[in-house]
Design an enzyme around this catalytic site. Structure first.
Site, PDB file in Angstrom:
ATOM      1  CG  ASP A   8      -1.768   1.440   1.288  1.00  7.63           C
ATOM      2  OD1 ASP A   8      -2.257   1.571   0.205  1.00  7.63           O
ATOM      3  OD2 ASP A   8      -1.865   1.883   2.479  1.00  7.63           O
ATOM      4  CD  GLU A  69      -4.648   1.193  -2.789  1.00  5.41           C
ATOM      5  OE1 GLU A  69      -5.445   2.310  -2.665  1.00  5.41           O
ATOM      6  OE2 GLU A  69      -4.435   0.757  -1.527  1.00  5.41           O
ATOM      7  CG  ASP A 141      -0.973   3.182   6.131  1.00  2.00           C
ATOM      8  OD1 ASP A 141      -1.640   3.537   5.069  1.00  2.00           O
ATOM      9  OD2 ASP A 141      -0.685   3.929   6.971  1.00  2.00           O
TER      10      ASP A 141
END
Length: 175
Positions: A8, A69, A141
């Site tokens: 991420d 992502e 996160d």
């Protein structure tokens, strides 16, 4: 068996999550955050920290798969540009050792893990905790990164099933 590293990305905090997939079973291997804070807010140093951190994770966990992502283009184009550069640092770390990079949108990740693309962070954290049978809720996160890895596992399985079905269909037609 496949070890999947999910990322991420963030220009200050990059979440990571590592899972082991054996069939439909997932095992948690590790998660956390790479803190990319440099003295004097030197952005190039932050990118180096992200690259070095992801490279170290690759050496430590030896993943066979890497997922990240995609950038969400929000109201702040400058922020999206920095996020894209942070993603680039992580992607280069993966490709430099021959890993193929899979990219997923935030909506795809949430849909895969929670069942709705409009899920909030708390829902993602809750589902990640349940799916991986974790004793505590992971930091946001890190949970997002674990969700990226889970999304890739689900997507990869679906592609394998579709290719297997296509092979069976072709074999039937040839007989």
């Amino acid at each position: 068996m496949a070890i999947i590293l999910g990322i991420d990305p963030g220009s200050r905090l990059t979440g990571y999550g590592v899972i082991n997939q054996q069939g439909r079973q997932f095992t948690y291997l590790g998660s956390g955050c790479i803190k990319a804070v440099a003295a004097g807010d030197d952005f190039a140093s932050r990118l180096q920290t992200i690259f070095a951190g992801v490279s170290e994770l690759i050496v430590q966990f030896q993943p066979q798969m890497f997922a990240i992502e995609q950038v969400f283009m929000g109201v702040n184009p400058g922020g999206a540009l920095k996020l894209g550069q942070a993603r680039g640092a992580a992607i280069v770390a993966a490709t430099s050792v021959g890993l193929t990079v899979a990219e997923y949108s935030a909506r795809q990740i949430k849909q895969s893990v929670v069942g709705t693309g409009a899920a909030d962070k708390e829902q993602v954290q809750h589902m990640v905790k349940n799916i991986l049978k974790l004793p505590a809720t992971p930091q946001a996160d890190a949970a997002d990164a674990l969700a990226v890895a889970l999304c890739h596992a689900h997507s990869h399985d679906s592609l394998l099933k579709m290719s297997g079905q296509a092979t069976k269909t072709v074999r039937r037609r040839l007989r």
